[in-house]
Scaffold this active site. Sequence first.
Site: not given
Length: 466
Positions: A160, A281, A287, A294
């Site tokens: 979980h 970024s 970043k 992804e």
Amino acid sequence: MSSSAPKLWAGRFALETDALVHQFNASLSFDQRLWPYDINGSIAHVKMLGECGIIPVTDADTIQTGLEALRDDLETGAAKLHPEAEDVHMAVETLLTERLGPVAGKLHTARSRNDQVATDLRLYVRDAIDGLRERIGAVQDTLIALSETHLDTLLPGMTHLQHAQPVRLAHHLLAYFWMLARDDERLEQARARVNLLPLGAGALAGTTFPINRQRVAQLLGFDGVIENSLDAVSDRDFAIETVSALALTMMHLSRLSEELILWSSHEFGWVTMGDNVTTGSSIMPQKKNPDVAELVRGKTGRVFGDLTALLTLMKGLPLAYNKDMQEDKESLFDALDTAHLSLSVMNTLLQNTQFNAERMAAALHGDFSTATDLADALVRRGLPFRQAHEVVGQLVGDCVRTGRVLEDLTLDDLEATSGLFADADPAALVSPRGSADARAAYGGTGREAVTAQLDCARLRRDHQKE
Ligand code: ARG
């Protein structure tokens, strides 16, 4: 408006094809990658035609030599498929005809584009499967190497997405190894069903010529021939099955990706991806983004879409060939390409990712993930597990209310909880390493068990390479 391309089937037509219809009907833009398979299939076919005396051997030789020369020239770029050809089969035959003259027209004896395209596709998928299995193996090898390095690295295993019990990082990574092992097995099994020859089915009913399909199968490395000519030209289950296996592979990669993304976050800090496998970024100078993971996660959706497209395409089609089936290629190729690329880049990502053992260890401190071990200790001292669970549950509740963690508990605390804890060693009882090592049963996260699992994984790789 008419199209400029002369059609090989133009005999019965009084009008030239409308340009828009030609464009709509054409598949060359997406099936041209089949040309090496189309030529190899034709070489085997024409050889057999000569051997069986269906066309003169001299003609068969001329056509074979012509096809081989064309293959060389297409490889080097000296020859190009005519962009206005309807499909790859027409394009190859047109080039051959330009080179050889009318004798090239004998190649299509006892053959149809229907059995030809099915053959080309099976040859293509067979090769693609071999490439994919090699890529799967590479990721598996990286997972084994990382597991060897991190045999003694512990992290909170989750259920979980809540801290559950300590596990070895090697154990966690090897879970993905076994998923990929099944993916490999599925592809191996799919390959056996892919590797059967449709050629000789003709358009749908077979052929009037005394062909030798077994010989063509042998020449092309197929394990056998498809028994039923209608089935041979009609079904694309071999493609769907392959994409279905790849959908599962992508699903597995998407889970690994998700974990790497999560683990690379500031909150976790369990992994650090290399600068060579991350991106920046355009506005936020600080970043470092896990784009690779992804994108693999994102591309999983494409492959699921390809599978759905193929299933939907084939649903309810009457026998035998229907033009709808030309639409199989883009989804099939996209799935094969996407999975191949995703496996390759996942391997690069894993090889350039650092796993931070200290941060993982720190995450285990005070996370109550050894509560089951306390309960198990009571069970070993005679308490039924359900009661032990209750006792430790109350102890955890107490700790949470009083702002303490299991590591704070003294022997007095334990004995106050249950007399059965008499003379216990609290530090040993709640130690994450003790907890992990105690899980010595086969398949568990104990050191010996994971060492044995690693041996199994290495054996599995040897077996896969056979
Ligand atoms: N380009 C076609 C396809 O991919 C080849 C088969 C064409 N057959 C036909 N009967 N029109 O499906």
